[in-house]
Design a protein around this motif. Structure first.
Motif, PDB file in Angstrom:
ATOM      1  N   UNK A 245       0.626  -1.275   0.401  1.00 21.77           N
ATOM      2  CA  UNK A 245       0.364  -0.276   0.255  1.00 21.77           C
ATOM      3  C   UNK A 245       1.065   0.798   0.059  1.00 21.77           C
ATOM      4  N   UNK A 246       0.169   2.247  -0.474  1.00 23.96           N
ATOM      5  CA  UNK A 246       1.107   3.727  -0.864  1.00 23.96           C
ATOM      6  C   UNK A 246       0.058   4.640  -0.771  1.00 23.96           C
ATOM      7  N   UNK A 247       0.661   5.666   0.418  1.00 21.75           N
ATOM      8  CA  UNK A 247      -1.349   6.905  -0.553  1.00 21.75           C
ATOM      9  C   UNK A 247      -0.789   7.749  -1.873  1.00 21.75           C
ATOM     10  N   UNK A 248      -1.711   7.773  -2.414  1.00 18.88           N
ATOM     11  CA  UNK A 248      -1.676   8.216  -3.885  1.00 18.88           C
ATOM     12  C   UNK A 248      -2.987   9.176  -3.567  1.00 18.88           C
ATOM     13  N   UNK A 249      -3.486   9.719  -2.940  1.00 19.41           N
ATOM     14  CA  UNK A 249      -4.900  10.809  -2.863  1.00 19.41           C
ATOM     15  C   UNK A 249      -5.032  11.363  -4.232  1.00 19.41           C
ATOM     16  N   UNK A 250      -6.069  11.730  -4.703  1.00 14.13           N
ATOM     17  CA  UNK A 250      -6.721  12.619  -5.772  1.00 14.13           C
ATOM     18  C   UNK A 250      -6.624  13.837  -5.538  1.00 14.13           C
ATOM     19  N   UNK A 251      -4.774  14.619  -6.044  1.00 13.65           N
ATOM     20  CA  UNK A 251      -5.011  15.907  -6.385  1.00 13.65           C
ATOM     21  C   UNK A 251      -6.844  16.600  -6.684  1.00 13.65           C
ATOM     22  N   UNK A 252      -7.641  16.072  -7.288  1.00 14.10           N
ATOM     23  CA  UNK A 252      -8.410  16.801  -8.083  1.00 14.10           C
ATOM     24  C   UNK A 252      -9.716  17.314  -6.396  1.00 14.10           C
ATOM     25  N   UNK A 253      -9.307  15.917  -5.810  1.00 16.88           N
ATOM     26  CA  UNK A 253     -10.120  16.190  -4.222  1.00 16.88           C
ATOM     27  C   UNK A 253     -10.346  17.664  -4.119  1.00 16.88           C
ATOM     28  N   UNK A 254      -8.650  17.963  -3.298  1.00 16.66           N
ATOM     29  CA  UNK A 254      -8.816  18.756  -2.983  1.00 16.66           C
ATOM     30  C   UNK A 254      -9.190  20.555  -3.779  1.00 16.66           C
ATOM     31  N   UNK A 255      -9.175  20.169  -5.288  1.00 17.17           N
ATOM     32  CA  UNK A 255      -8.238  21.456  -5.745  1.00 17.17           C
ATOM     33  C   UNK A 255     -10.600  21.433  -6.136  1.00 17.17           C
ATOM     34  N   UNK A 256     -11.407  20.632  -6.033  1.00 16.33           N
ATOM     35  CA  UNK A 256     -12.605  20.780  -6.552  1.00 16.33           C
ATOM     36  C   UNK A 256     -14.248  19.749  -6.277  1.00 16.33           C
TER      37      UNK A 256
END
Length: 501
Positions: A245-256
């Motif tokens: 496992x490795x944490x790669x959250x979606x950047x677009x969640x924070x943007x929009x």
């Protein structure tokens, strides 16, 4: 892009799930569904439309039980017009499972063939959620000892799902007579959080705001690859089920995508957008002297925190120049009328006095197709603005998203294969300032040092699952739902109270 919630309580959960879905409505307005469980029997209702329109009193009364889950859908694959593809999905064997899913499987096509030829399971829709449900059901059947399903068996099944499935997936499943299972993909691309157990009540949801809105307290986010099981008494067990496992959250969640009052992976979305405004301010200074800007004006709604912080950093007046019409409904086609596409002018109205004889800096969360930006810039000019500058809190969107965001095809993206100057000419502003991707990543990672990387594939074309090729992108774009002009408009600009600022 979807919103999901699952809940166990010592009293009825139907109203609580309904309330949670209202708080997740911004994640999907195409369809909604709720399933509950009582005495090993499932009760389900789902339909196209928004939560407040789908569920009536008679529907809620038909959803008894102390355990349940819910879903709001924005279609990214499959048939957008099919009510059958609204979630939850149900399978009766081996144990009776109802499942909701946020994300997108990148190997769904191969899994369909595998399920039919090897697992001997039938898929009846084009939805990748039905594929995921059948993979989970098959692995539970294999893991169960003597046809009795234990919690270790459930975690073993999730471990096998991770080995077979690729892409992004936050999943909540209800198992008849057993409880609620939730798990997150090994990259943690799509969000999923869990509440602190409270008086026999526990819940999981896409965003923390859905937990807090029903009176629960956020405990933490599920880790990438982690599974949580909530039994019918509200007790919770956790297990890491992914190999790497490795944490790669979606950047677009924070943007929009996410609400500003949510926390995702130990990051306040509101604070993330403030940081975006600070970083964007540096970019603005490098291109437009601040003394040439009379006012900073956000394009509603999710750009407001970034615009406020940008104005604060640069010492410029912050003004509200657009008023959102929260009650824009559908366009009815009467006999003899042509199909009429909704205009941005129906969704936003201009405060003329904030534009007349001024140089204004408009701030948006992102620029995707560019058609909305072009129309809004023209509205500012029509209101009397001398110059109109546009700043985007996100970098240029140049690549399609394959992990569950309804993103246009590459050819529809205004920044694809174009320079910033070419985009500026198309949308018609006097200066176009984009966020720097490295600065944006740094701003997010500084808020949670445990995050060393993010999924920014729609900006840089790097897909964190490592399994995406040009042919995959083309196939997924071919499968992308097509909306016709007479469909209801479900964009964020028409959604009442989509953002709470």
């Amino acid at each position: 892009m979807c919103g999901i919630v699952g809940m166990v309580n010592q009293s009825a959960v139907n109203q609580l799930i309904y309330d949670a879905l209202l708080l997740l409505q911004h994640r999907g307005q195409d369809a909604a569904g709720i399933a509950t469980q009582m005495d090993r029997k499932f009760f389900m209702y789902k339909a196209k439309g928004m939560v407040r329109d789908v569920f009536r009193t008679r529907n809620m009364r038909a959803l008894p039980g102390n355990c349940g889950l819910g879903h709001v859908r924005y279609p990214t694959a499959g048939n957008a017009n099919s009510e059958e593809e609204a979630q939850p999905f149900y399978v009766n064997a081996p144990f009776g499972i109802v499942l909701v899913h946020n994300g997108n499987l990148t190997n769904a096509h191969a899994l369909r063939a595998e399920l039919f030829e090897t697992d001997h399971r039938h898929i009846n829709t084009d939805s990748d959620t039905e594929v995921l449900l059948n993979v989970l059901a098959h692995e539970m059947q294999r893991a169960a000892s003597n046809d009795t399903l234990t919690v270790p068996d459930i975690f073993t099944a999730v471990r096998q799902v991770h080995r077979r499935v690729r892409g992004s997936y936050a999943v909540i499943a209800m198992i008849a007579g057993v409880g609620i299972l939730a798990f997150r993909d090994p990259n943690g691309i799509r969000p999923l959080c869990i509440s602190k157990p409270q008086d026999g009540m526990a819940a999981v949801a896409s965003e923390s705001v859905a937990l807090e809105g029903v009176g629960l307290t956020l405990d933490r986010d599920l880790a990438p690859g982690e599974a949580a099981f909530i039994d019918l008494q509200g007790h919770v067990q956790f297990e890491q089920c992914a190999d790497n496992p490795r944490l790669n959250p979606c950047l677009f969640e924070y943007v929009y995508l996410a609400r500003p009052d949510s926390d995702l992976d130990d990051i306040s979305v509101y604070h993330a957008r403030l940081k975006m405004g600070e970083a964007l301010a540096k970019r603005v200074v490098s291109m437009v002297p601040p003394d040439e800007i009379d006012a900073v004006i956000p394009i509603p709604e999710s750009s407001r925190p970034s615009a406020m912080q940008l104005a604060h950093v640069l010492g410029l007046p912050y003004r509200e120049g657009f008023v959102k019409n929260r009650y824009v409904g559908r366009t009815f086609i009467m006999p003899g009328q042509a199909v009429r596409k909704k205009s941005v002018r129906q969704k936003l109205n201009v405060v003329n006095s904030e534009f007349k004889d001024r140089n204004v800096l408009l701030v948006d969360d992102s620029i995707v197709r560019g058609t909305t930006s072009k129309e809004i810039i023209q509205m500012a000019r029509d209101a009397g603005a001398r110059k109109v500058y546009l700043a985007s809190a996100a970098p240029p969107v140049r690549y399609p998203n394959v992990y569950g965001i309804d993103m246009p095809t590459q050819q529809e993206l205004v920044a694809h294969n174009r320079t910033i100057e070419e985009v500026r000419e198309i949308i018609g502003c006097d200066a176009l300032i984009y966020q720097d991707l490295d600065q944006l990543k740094t701003a997010i990672c500084e808020l949670n040092p445990a995050i060393s990387n993010v999924d920014a594939s729609c900006f840089d074309g790097v897909y964190v699952t490592g399994d995406i090729c040009t042919e995959d992108i083309q196939r997924m774009q071919d499968e992308r739902p097509r909306q016709t002009e007479d469909n209801d408009d479900t964009s964020r600009l028409t959604l009442p109270n989509a953002e709470v600022q």
